[in-house]
Design a protein around this motif. Structure first.
Motif, PDB file in Angstrom:
ATOM      1  N   HIS A  34      42.338  47.324  36.514  1.00 59.97           N
ATOM      2  CA  HIS A  34      42.492  47.870  35.342  1.00 59.97           C
ATOM      3  C   HIS A  34      41.712  46.966  34.283  1.00 59.97           C
ATOM      4  CE1 HIS A  34      45.470  50.791  36.757  1.00 59.97           C
ATOM      5  NE2 HIS A  34      46.309  49.738  37.155  1.00 59.97           N
ATOM      6  N   GLN A  35      40.781  46.213  34.548  1.00 60.32           N
ATOM      7  CA  GLN A  35      39.972  45.422  33.774  1.00 60.32           C
ATOM      8  C   GLN A  35      38.720  46.020  33.657  1.00 60.32           C
ATOM      9  OE1 GLN A  35      41.009  40.882  33.353  1.00 60.32           O
ATOM     10  NE2 GLN A  35      41.193  41.278  35.487  1.00 60.32           N
ATOM     11  N   LEU A  36      38.096  45.878  32.408  1.00 54.40           N
ATOM     12  CA  LEU A  36      36.850  46.468  32.172  1.00 54.40           C
ATOM     13  C   LEU A  36      35.636  45.355  32.546  1.00 54.40           C
ATOM     14  CD1 LEU A  36      37.180  48.075  28.422  1.00 54.40           C
ATOM     15  CD2 LEU A  36      37.006  49.350  30.640  1.00 54.40           C
ATOM     16  N   PHE A  37      34.668  45.915  32.955  1.00 55.31           N
ATOM     17  CA  PHE A  37      33.470  45.145  33.562  1.00 55.31           C
ATOM     18  C   PHE A  37      32.342  45.785  33.320  1.00 55.31           C
ATOM     19  CE2 PHE A  37      34.163  47.229  37.519  1.00 55.31           C
ATOM     20  CZ  PHE A  37      33.007  47.314  37.790  1.00 55.31           C
ATOM     21  N   ILE A  38      31.263  45.025  32.948  1.00 57.44           N
ATOM     22  CA  ILE A  38      29.720  45.675  32.645  1.00 57.44           C
ATOM     23  C   ILE A  38      29.268  46.227  34.035  1.00 57.44           C
ATOM     24  CG2 ILE A  38      27.529  45.253  32.232  1.00 57.44           C
ATOM     25  CD1 ILE A  38      28.606  42.974  30.285  1.00 57.44           C
TER      26      ILE A  38
END
Length: 247
Positions: free
Chosen positions: A177-181
Protein backbone atom coordinates in the motif's frame (compact mmCIF):
# COMPACT_ATOMS: atom_id res chain seq x y z
CA UNK A 1 16.62 33.98 14.95
CA UNK A 2 13.70 31.60 14.26
CA UNK A 3 13.45 28.30 12.40
CA UNK A 4 12.10 30.22 9.40
CA UNK A 5 15.45 31.95 8.98
CA UNK A 6 17.04 28.56 8.27
CA UNK A 7 14.36 26.50 6.58
CA UNK A 8 12.12 26.68 3.54
CA UNK A 9 9.11 24.53 2.74
CA UNK A 10 10.56 22.28 0.04
CA UNK A 11 9.85 19.01 -1.73
CA UNK A 12 12.89 16.76 -1.55
CA UNK A 13 14.14 13.43 -2.87
CA UNK A 14 16.96 11.32 -1.50
CA UNK A 15 18.12 8.73 -4.07
CA UNK A 16 20.76 6.06 -3.66
CA UNK A 17 22.39 3.59 -6.07
CA UNK A 18 21.43 0.16 -4.83
CA UNK A 19 24.32 -2.22 -4.14
CA UNK A 20 27.00 0.35 -4.93
CA UNK A 21 29.63 -1.48 -2.87
CA UNK A 22 29.13 -4.64 -4.94
CA UNK A 23 29.28 -2.62 -8.16
CA UNK A 24 32.64 -1.20 -7.10
CA UNK A 25 33.98 -4.66 -6.29
CA UNK A 26 33.05 -5.85 -9.77
CA UNK A 27 35.09 -3.05 -11.35
CA UNK A 28 38.25 -4.82 -10.15
CA UNK A 29 37.64 -7.80 -12.42
CA UNK A 30 35.22 -6.58 -15.11
CA UNK A 31 36.42 -3.78 -17.41
CA UNK A 32 32.99 -3.33 -19.00
CA UNK A 33 31.38 -2.93 -15.60
CA UNK A 34 34.06 -0.41 -14.61
CA UNK A 35 33.23 1.64 -17.70
CA UNK A 36 29.52 1.41 -16.89
CA UNK A 37 30.03 2.66 -13.34
CA UNK A 38 32.16 5.49 -14.70
CA UNK A 39 29.28 6.50 -16.99
CA UNK A 40 26.83 6.35 -14.09
CA UNK A 41 28.94 8.58 -11.85
CA UNK A 42 29.64 11.01 -14.70
CA UNK A 43 25.90 11.26 -15.40
CA UNK A 44 25.11 11.94 -11.75
CA UNK A 45 27.86 14.57 -11.54
CA UNK A 46 26.50 16.24 -14.67
CA UNK A 47 23.06 16.54 -13.04
CA UNK A 48 24.50 18.97 -10.52
CA UNK A 49 26.68 20.79 -13.05
CA UNK A 50 23.76 21.23 -15.45
CA UNK A 51 21.52 22.58 -12.70
CA UNK A 52 24.16 24.97 -11.36
CA UNK A 53 25.86 26.11 -14.55
CA UNK A 54 24.18 24.51 -17.58
CA UNK A 55 22.33 26.31 -20.36
CA UNK A 56 19.01 24.97 -19.02
CA UNK A 57 19.87 25.60 -15.37
CA UNK A 58 16.87 25.67 -13.03
CA UNK A 59 18.77 27.02 -10.05
CA UNK A 60 17.10 30.42 -10.45
CA UNK A 61 13.76 28.66 -9.94
CA UNK A 62 15.04 27.37 -6.61
CA UNK A 63 15.99 23.87 -7.70
CA UNK A 64 18.97 22.45 -5.82
CA UNK A 65 20.98 19.32 -6.55
CA UNK A 66 23.57 17.75 -4.24
CA UNK A 67 25.70 14.71 -5.02
CA UNK A 68 27.47 12.64 -2.36
CA UNK A 69 29.34 9.69 -3.93
CA UNK A 70 26.48 7.31 -4.93
CA UNK A 71 23.67 9.43 -3.44
CA UNK A 72 21.70 12.32 -4.90
CA UNK A 73 19.49 14.92 -3.22
CA UNK A 74 17.16 17.03 -5.37
CA UNK A 75 14.74 19.62 -4.04
CA UNK A 76 12.44 22.43 -5.14
CA UNK A 77 10.69 25.15 -3.13
CA UNK A 78 7.02 24.35 -2.65
CA UNK A 79 6.31 27.94 -3.65
CA UNK A 80 7.19 26.94 -7.24
CA UNK A 81 4.06 25.90 -9.10
CA UNK A 82 3.91 22.15 -9.78
CA UNK A 83 7.17 21.61 -7.85
CA UNK A 84 6.08 18.11 -6.79
CA UNK A 85 5.37 17.09 -10.37
CA UNK A 86 8.70 18.46 -11.58
CA UNK A 87 10.60 16.55 -8.92
CA UNK A 88 8.87 13.26 -9.71
CA UNK A 89 9.67 13.79 -13.39
CA UNK A 90 13.34 14.48 -12.58
CA UNK A 91 13.51 11.18 -10.70
CA UNK A 92 11.85 9.31 -13.55
CA UNK A 93 14.42 10.64 -16.02
CA UNK A 94 17.19 9.59 -13.65
CA UNK A 95 15.77 6.10 -13.12
CA UNK A 96 15.19 5.54 -16.84
CA UNK A 97 18.78 6.55 -17.58
CA UNK A 98 20.04 4.15 -14.93
CA UNK A 99 17.70 1.40 -16.18
CA UNK A 100 19.46 1.52 -19.53
CA UNK A 101 22.77 0.94 -17.73
CA UNK A 102 21.48 -1.91 -15.58
CA UNK A 103 21.67 0.17 -12.39
CA UNK A 104 18.93 0.06 -9.74
CA UNK A 105 18.01 2.94 -7.46
CA UNK A 106 16.15 3.30 -4.19
CA UNK A 107 14.89 6.44 -2.53
CA UNK A 108 12.30 8.52 -0.77
CA UNK A 109 10.35 11.68 -1.61
CA UNK A 110 8.66 13.95 0.89
CA UNK A 111 7.99 17.60 1.69
CA UNK A 112 8.64 19.80 4.69
CA UNK A 113 11.20 22.04 6.35
CA UNK A 114 14.54 21.93 4.57
CA UNK A 115 17.71 23.95 4.13
CA UNK A 116 19.30 23.17 0.77
CA UNK A 117 22.04 25.31 -0.71
CA UNK A 118 24.60 23.72 -3.02
CA UNK A 119 25.99 20.67 -1.15
CA UNK A 120 24.70 21.79 2.23
CA UNK A 121 21.38 20.12 2.94
CA UNK A 122 19.68 19.35 6.24
CA UNK A 123 16.36 19.52 8.05
CA UNK A 124 13.40 17.37 9.09
CA UNK A 125 12.37 16.75 5.47
CA UNK A 126 15.86 15.47 4.63
CA UNK A 127 15.77 13.04 7.55
CA UNK A 128 12.35 11.78 6.50
CA UNK A 129 13.42 11.28 2.86
CA UNK A 130 16.52 9.41 4.02
CA UNK A 131 14.49 7.17 6.32
CA UNK A 132 12.02 6.40 3.54
CA UNK A 133 14.96 5.16 1.48
CA UNK A 134 16.91 3.36 4.19
CA UNK A 135 14.15 1.88 6.35
CA UNK A 136 10.97 1.56 4.33
CA UNK A 137 11.73 1.28 0.61
CA UNK A 138 13.53 -2.11 0.96
CA UNK A 139 13.20 -2.88 -2.75
CA UNK A 140 14.62 -0.98 -5.75
CA UNK A 141 11.86 1.62 -5.67
CA UNK A 142 11.51 5.28 -4.79
CA UNK A 143 8.77 5.71 -2.18
CA UNK A 144 6.58 8.80 -2.25
CA UNK A 145 5.01 10.20 0.91
CA UNK A 146 1.27 10.92 0.62
CA UNK A 147 2.03 14.55 1.46
CA UNK A 148 3.41 14.92 -2.07
CA UNK A 149 -0.07 14.40 -3.48
CA UNK A 150 -1.56 16.90 -1.03
CA UNK A 151 1.10 19.56 -1.56
CA UNK A 152 1.15 18.94 -5.30
CA UNK A 153 -2.50 19.92 -5.61
CA UNK A 154 -2.14 23.11 -3.55
CA UNK A 155 0.13 25.09 -5.85
CA UNK A 156 -0.23 23.75 -9.37
CA UNK A 157 -0.03 25.01 -12.92
CA UNK A 158 -3.27 23.14 -13.65
CA UNK A 159 -6.60 22.75 -11.89
CA UNK A 160 -6.17 20.62 -8.74
CA UNK A 161 -8.01 17.69 -10.34
CA UNK A 162 -5.82 17.83 -13.44
CA UNK A 163 -2.67 18.08 -11.32
CA UNK A 164 -3.81 15.07 -9.29
CA UNK A 165 -4.28 13.09 -12.49
CA UNK A 166 -0.79 14.10 -13.68
CA UNK A 167 0.80 13.11 -10.38
CA UNK A 168 -0.97 9.77 -10.14
CA UNK A 169 0.03 8.92 -13.72
CA UNK A 170 3.64 8.81 -12.48
CA UNK A 171 2.93 6.65 -9.43
CA UNK A 172 1.94 3.10 -8.54
CA UNK A 173 0.59 1.67 -5.29
CA UNK A 174 2.53 -1.40 -4.19
CA UNK A 175 1.24 -4.54 -2.49
CA UNK A 176 2.20 -3.03 0.87
CA UNK A 177 0.00 0.00 0.00
CA UNK A 178 2.97 2.35 -0.34
CA UNK A 179 3.22 4.73 -3.29
CA UNK A 180 6.30 4.50 -5.46
CA UNK A 181 7.45 6.11 -8.70
CA UNK A 182 6.34 4.05 -11.69
CA UNK A 183 9.39 4.91 -13.78
CA UNK A 184 9.48 1.71 -15.83
CA UNK A 185 6.17 2.52 -17.55
CA UNK A 186 7.09 6.10 -18.52
CA UNK A 187 8.10 5.23 -22.08
CA UNK A 188 7.03 8.66 -23.33
CA UNK A 189 9.91 10.26 -21.41
CA UNK A 190 12.54 8.56 -23.61
CA UNK A 191 13.21 10.23 -26.95
CA UNK A 192 13.64 7.04 -28.97
CA UNK A 193 11.26 4.10 -28.67
CA UNK A 194 14.08 1.63 -29.34
CA UNK A 195 16.07 3.01 -26.39
CA UNK A 196 13.14 2.32 -24.07
CA UNK A 197 12.84 -1.29 -25.14
CA UNK A 198 16.60 -1.73 -25.01
CA UNK A 199 16.44 -0.57 -21.39
CA UNK A 200 13.62 -3.04 -20.68
CA UNK A 201 15.69 -5.84 -22.20
CA UNK A 202 18.68 -4.80 -20.07
CA UNK A 203 16.46 -5.03 -17.00
CA UNK A 204 15.20 -8.47 -18.06
CA UNK A 205 18.76 -9.78 -18.43
CA UNK A 206 19.76 -8.27 -15.09
CA UNK A 207 16.86 -9.91 -13.27
CA UNK A 208 17.40 -13.33 -14.84
CA UNK A 209 21.13 -13.34 -14.19
CA UNK A 210 20.80 -12.19 -10.60
CA UNK A 211 17.98 -14.57 -9.65
CA UNK A 212 19.92 -17.52 -11.11
CA UNK A 213 23.19 -16.66 -9.35
CA UNK A 214 22.21 -15.03 -6.05
CA UNK A 215 22.47 -16.87 -2.75
CA UNK A 216 21.78 -14.02 -0.33
CA UNK A 217 18.05 -14.25 0.60
CA UNK A 218 17.80 -10.51 1.28
CA UNK A 219 19.18 -9.52 -2.11
CA UNK A 220 17.14 -12.21 -3.85
CA UNK A 221 14.00 -10.70 -2.31
CA UNK A 222 14.82 -7.37 -3.98
CA UNK A 223 15.19 -8.96 -7.41
CA UNK A 224 12.02 -11.01 -6.94
CA UNK A 225 10.20 -7.72 -6.32
CA UNK A 226 11.81 -6.22 -9.43
CA UNK A 227 10.70 -9.22 -11.48
CA UNK A 228 7.08 -8.68 -10.37
CA UNK A 229 7.25 -4.97 -11.15
CA UNK A 230 8.85 -5.65 -14.55
CA UNK A 231 6.15 -8.15 -15.54
CA UNK A 232 3.38 -5.83 -14.31
CA UNK A 233 4.84 -3.08 -16.48
CA UNK A 234 4.66 -5.37 -19.50
CA UNK A 235 1.01 -6.05 -18.65
CA UNK A 236 0.30 -2.35 -19.29
CA UNK A 237 2.04 -2.26 -22.68
CA UNK A 238 0.49 -3.30 -26.00
CA UNK A 239 0.90 -7.04 -26.73
CA UNK A 240 3.02 -6.44 -29.83
CA UNK A 241 5.71 -4.91 -27.59
CA UNK A 242 5.77 -7.64 -24.94
CA UNK A 243 6.20 -10.85 -26.93
CA UNK A 244 9.20 -12.76 -25.61
CA UNK A 245 9.89 -10.22 -22.88
CA UNK A 246 8.12 -11.76 -19.89
CA UNK A 247 10.18 -13.54 -17.26
Amino acid sequence: MTVHDYYEDRVVAFIDILGFREHVKLTLTDTNHAQNIQRVLEFITELKHDNDQGLLSEKELGKEVSVFSDSIVISYPLSLKSACFYLLLDIIHLQLEMMGLGILMRGGVTAGKLYHNDNMVYGPAMIEAYELESKRAIYPRVLVNQIIIEEGMKNALHDPEDELEQLLSLLEKDEDHQLFIDYMFQWQEIDEESAYFDALDTTKSLIKNQIQSLQDPGVLLKYSWLKRYYNKTLDKLKPQYTKGRYI
